[in-house]
Enzyme design. Structure first.
Site, PDB file in Angstrom:
ATOM      1  N   ARG A   1      67.544  83.472  43.398  1.00 18.37           N
ATOM      2  CA  ARG A   1      68.048  83.818  42.064  1.00 18.37           C
ATOM      3  C   ARG A   1      66.890  83.954  41.074  1.00 18.37           C
ATOM      4  NH1 ARG A   1      72.965  80.265  39.496  1.00 18.37           N
ATOM      5  NH2 ARG A   1      71.334  78.919  38.698  1.00 18.37           N
TER       6      ARG A   1
ATOM      7  N   GLU B   1      70.476  83.621  34.413  1.00 15.14           N
ATOM      8  CA  GLU B   1      70.034  84.150  35.709  1.00 15.14           C
ATOM      9  C   GLU B   1      71.122  85.065  36.237  1.00 15.14           C
ATOM     10  OE1 GLU B   1      68.912  80.613  38.033  1.00 15.14           O
ATOM     11  OE2 GLU B   1      66.859  81.023  37.435  1.00 15.14           O
TER      12      GLU B   1
ATOM     13  N   GLU C   1      67.859  76.153  33.814  1.00 10.22           N
ATOM     14  CA  GLU C   1      69.242  75.990  34.301  1.00 10.22           C
ATOM     15  C   GLU C   1      69.414  74.512  34.598  1.00 10.22           C
ATOM     16  OE1 GLU C   1      71.486  78.193  34.289  1.00 10.22           O
ATOM     17  OE2 GLU C   1      70.327  80.021  34.028  1.00 10.22           O
TER      18      GLU C   1
ATOM     19  N   ASN D   1      70.131  71.312  45.862  1.00 16.69           N
ATOM     20  CA  ASN D   1      71.544  71.537  46.187  1.00 16.69           C
ATOM     21  C   ASN D   1      71.847  72.926  46.730  1.00 16.69           C
ATOM     22  OD1 ASN D   1      71.214  72.677  43.678  1.00 16.69           O
ATOM     23  ND2 ASN D   1      73.153  71.954  42.866  1.00 16.69           N
TER      24      ASN D   1
ATOM     25  N   CYS E   1      75.948  72.116  39.944  1.00 18.82           N
ATOM     26  CA  CYS E   1      75.958  71.983  38.489  1.00 18.82           C
ATOM     27  C   CYS E   1      77.255  72.546  37.927  1.00 18.82           C
ATOM     28  CB  CYS E   1      74.770  72.725  37.901  1.00 18.82           C
ATOM     29  SG  CYS E   1      74.716  74.421  38.483  1.00 18.82           S
TER      30      CYS E   1
HETATM   31  P1  NAD Z   1      65.708  67.347  39.649  1.00 17.72           P
HETATM   32  O1  NAD Z   1      65.598  67.695  38.213  1.00 17.72           O
HETATM   33  O2  NAD Z   1      65.475  65.939  40.047  1.00 17.72           O
HETATM   34  O3  NAD Z   1      64.689  68.208  40.509  1.00 17.72           O
HETATM   35  C1  NAD Z   1      64.643  69.605  40.431  1.00 17.72           C
HETATM   36  C2  NAD Z   1      63.270  70.072  40.857  1.00 17.72           C
HETATM   37  O4  NAD Z   1      62.288  69.586  39.944  1.00 17.72           O
HETATM   38  C3  NAD Z   1      62.838  69.591  42.234  1.00 17.72           C
HETATM   39  O5  NAD Z   1      62.058  70.613  42.837  1.00 17.72           O
HETATM   40  C4  NAD Z   1      61.959  68.393  41.905  1.00 17.72           C
HETATM   41  O6  NAD Z   1      61.031  68.107  42.921  1.00 17.72           O
HETATM   42  C5  NAD Z   1      61.280  68.880  40.651  1.00 17.72           C
HETATM   43  N1  NAD Z   1      60.788  67.832  39.771  1.00 17.72           N
HETATM   44  C6  NAD Z   1      61.205  66.552  39.651  1.00 17.72           C
HETATM   45  N2  NAD Z   1      60.504  65.929  38.699  1.00 17.72           N
HETATM   46  C7  NAD Z   1      59.619  66.827  38.201  1.00 17.72           C
HETATM   47  C8  NAD Z   1      58.628  66.776  37.178  1.00 17.72           C
HETATM   48  N3  NAD Z   1      58.400  65.686  36.484  1.00 17.72           N
HETATM   49  N4  NAD Z   1      57.917  67.887  36.940  1.00 17.72           N
HETATM   50  C9  NAD Z   1      58.144  69.018  37.635  1.00 17.72           C
HETATM   51  N5  NAD Z   1      59.066  69.132  38.598  1.00 17.72           N
HETATM   52  C10 NAD Z   1      59.800  68.048  38.880  1.00 17.72           C
HETATM   53  O7  NAD Z   1      67.130  67.876  40.100  1.00 17.72           O
HETATM   54  P2  NAD Z   1      67.800  67.772  41.537  1.00 17.72           P
HETATM   55  O8  NAD Z   1      68.224  66.348  41.729  1.00 17.72           O
HETATM   56  O9  NAD Z   1      66.950  68.415  42.575  1.00 17.72           O
HETATM   57  O10 NAD Z   1      69.079  68.711  41.338  1.00 17.72           O
HETATM   58  C11 NAD Z   1      70.240  68.266  40.736  1.00 17.72           C
HETATM   59  C12 NAD Z   1      70.308  68.706  39.295  1.00 17.72           C
HETATM   60  O11 NAD Z   1      70.124  70.113  39.211  1.00 17.72           O
HETATM   61  C13 NAD Z   1      71.649  68.446  38.671  1.00 17.72           C
HETATM   62  O12 NAD Z   1      71.498  67.914  37.381  1.00 17.72           O
HETATM   63  C14 NAD Z   1      72.295  69.816  38.598  1.00 17.72           C
HETATM   64  O13 NAD Z   1      73.268  69.961  37.608  1.00 17.72           O
HETATM   65  C15 NAD Z   1      71.120  70.683  38.371  1.00 17.72           C
HETATM   66  N6  NAD Z   1      71.402  72.067  38.772  1.00 17.72           N
HETATM   67  C16 NAD Z   1      71.572  72.996  37.793  1.00 17.72           C
HETATM   68  C17 NAD Z   1      71.874  74.304  38.134  1.00 17.72           C
HETATM   69  C18 NAD Z   1      72.084  75.349  37.075  1.00 17.72           C
HETATM   70  O14 NAD Z   1      72.027  76.531  37.415  1.00 17.72           O
HETATM   71  N7  NAD Z   1      72.323  74.995  35.831  1.00 17.72           N
HETATM   72  C19 NAD Z   1      71.982  74.665  39.475  1.00 17.72           C
HETATM   73  C20 NAD Z   1      71.790  73.695  40.446  1.00 17.72           C
HETATM   74  C21 NAD Z   1      71.484  72.392  40.073  1.00 17.72           C
END
Ligand code: NAD
Length: 476
Positions: free
Chosen positions: A158, A457, A249, A150, A283
């Protein structure tokens, strides 16, 4: 030039397996690049490079590290348009959002250039023995950074900036949907003076296997992850085997509360930012709107008018406010949230109809009278849909706002500061936006409580996530 290979030890390499995957433009559904997909042998090469770079970087004077980071900020700031274009191409967000992200991403280099020289320790007398207690912070070691789609630039910088400020090498696994922006950052870091091997980028279609492998290598000491709570939990389990320092995060389910004593125009402007920055794919996006019954109609009609004025289209075009969502799954999930809420009795004030044609578009949508049982109240919407409910009692709205396993951010609108501050303190959230729809700031500690994460962060805390505290008990 568009880089599409792995970046290991300062070199562009094909994956050892030769595997590649496509990156799709969400506005056109066309492939825009074919990117190398890292696997275990590539991870080992990146770990070797990071380990070799570690000693010299950690030994550099903080001022030298600081100046390289400062240079990275200058270079990125000069190229915001270039980065914004790439962000729009692979993520879909409209140009204004992409420019905002690029500038925000660059700021982490400036902020942590300033923090690199402030890893302050402490010296004091032990009260009982009279020995000296000397406390200092040391770089923790190799950090594995896993980032979501996103914010393809900012979620990376960050983490990279504080890690480098602290003296740590990093290996980044960007989201498979959006690896191009992070790859494009590498020549800029080289130009800023980042030595080879210190920052490595491994896009991969086999994220689970790749990251798990690295988390079991004894040279790795930190896992910093931004993404869903579901994946965060898995990584915490993997990190346990080597007792790694985790920074997580994770997801959010942000409540936005508008009291009857709020300045309604200010609340609408704040709500637009909290909901529509990044078209709701954040998020921090306001997920549940609680509006006091006395101002509910006024707020809903003004907010709906502001949402209706947004123009949807390909984010690269002029005058577009709302680009496509990142992929078909995300769009379909958003559509299902709206259908579910309407089936359970919510009123559709605006939007809710999927447009025809190419691209993963979903229109700005407003729902009112949303029941507590609707799925969108209990789960992250991650799209341009505002779910409005009303309330009458302060204790009740606080209870409802806290009634979630998440605790990332909440928003409060009230002109009565005494009440507003009391409400903020009772909210179980790592961050609160008070009369503001935006909390993200490189100078502030960003992060959540409960299942929204561990660690912070940005701010001063962000660098300490990549440092270990050492205490020396001394006599002289
Ligand atoms: P995601 O958890 O599906 O993926 C995040 C990352 O993890 C990607 O690089 C993905 O390829 C990798 N990944 C997926 N499965 C994995 C595994 N089993 N082992 C290791 N890595 C793996 O999340 P997304 O769909 O890319 O992003 C959306 C989510 O991120 C939402 O829930 C959002 O709230 C959260 N988010 C949180 C913050 C924060 O600062 N708290 C900021 C941005 C997004």
């Amino acid at each position: 030039m568009q880089h599409t290979n792995l970046y290991i030890d300062g070199q562009w390499r094909d994956a050892a397996s030769g595997d590649r995957f496509d990156v799709i433009n969400p506005a056109t559904e066309e492939a825009i690049a074919s990117v190398a997909s890292a696997d275990l042998a590539d991870a080992d090469a990146a770990l070797d490079a990071a380990q070799a770079a570690f000693g010299l970087w950690a030994a550099k004077k903080p001022r030298e590290r600081s100046e390289i980071l400062r240079k990275a900020w200058e270079l990125m700031t000069a190229r915001l348009e270039e980065f914004a274009r790439l962000i729009t191409l692979e993520n879909g967000k409209a140009r204004a959002d992409a420019m905002g992200e690029a500038a925000y991403a660059a700021e982490f280099f400036r902020w942590f250039a300033e923090e690199a020289v402030r890893a302050d320790g402490m010296i004091t007398h032990a009260p009982a023995s009279g020995a000296r207690i000397v406390v200092q912070h040391k770089p923790a070691g190799i950090a594995v950074l896993v980032t979501p789609w996103n914010y393809p630039a900012a979620m990376g910088t960050r983490k990279i900036a504080p890690a480098l400020a602290a003296g740590c090498p990093v290996i980044i696994k960007p989201a498979s949907e959006t690896p191009l922006t992070m790859l494009a950052l590498m020549p800029l870091l080289e130009e800023a003076g980042v030595p080879k091997g210190l920052v490595n980028v491994l896009p991969s279609k086999k994220s689970g296997r790749l990251v798990d492998h690295m988390l079991h290598d004894p040279r790795v000491r930190v896992i910093s992850f931004t993404g869903s709570t579901e994946v965060g939990r898995k990584l915490l389990h993997s990190a346990a085997d080597q007792v790694l320092k985790p920074a997580m995060e994770l997801g959010g389910n942000a409540p936005l509360i508008v009291f009857e004593d709020a300045d309604i125009d200010k609340a609408v402007a704040g709500a637009m930012l909290a909901k529509m920055r990044n078209l709701g794919e954040a998020c921090t996006a306001a997920n549940r709107f609680y509006v006091h019954e006395k101002v509910s109609r006024e707020f809903t009609s003004k907010f709906s008018a502001a949402m209706a004025a947004l123009k949807m289209g390909d984010g690269l075009e002029d005058g577009i406010d709302v680009g496509p969502l990142v992929n078909a799954d995300t769009r379909d999930k958003v559509a299902a949230f709206v259908e579910d809420a309407v089936a359970k009795g919510a009123k559709l004030e605006l939007g809710g109809t999927l447009p025809n044609g190419k691209g993963y578009f979903y229109p700005p949508t407003v729902l009112s009278n949303v029941p507590e049982t609707a799925d969108c109240v209990n789960d992250e919407i991650f799209g341009p849909v505002a779910a409005i409910q009303s309330f009458t009692d302060e204790d009740d709205v606080i209870r409802r706002a806290n009634n979630t396993e998440y605790g990332l951010v909440a928003y409060v609108f009230s002109e009565n500061m005494k009440r507003a501050m009391q409400v903020c303190e009772r909210l179980e959230y790592g961050m609160v936006g008070l009369n503001r729809g935006l909390v993200s700031d490189p100078a502030a500690p960003f992060g959540g409580v409960k299942q929204s994460g561990l660690g912070r962060e940005g701010g001063h805390e962000g660098m300490l996530e990549f440092m270990e505290t050492q205490y020396i008990s001394a006599e002289w």
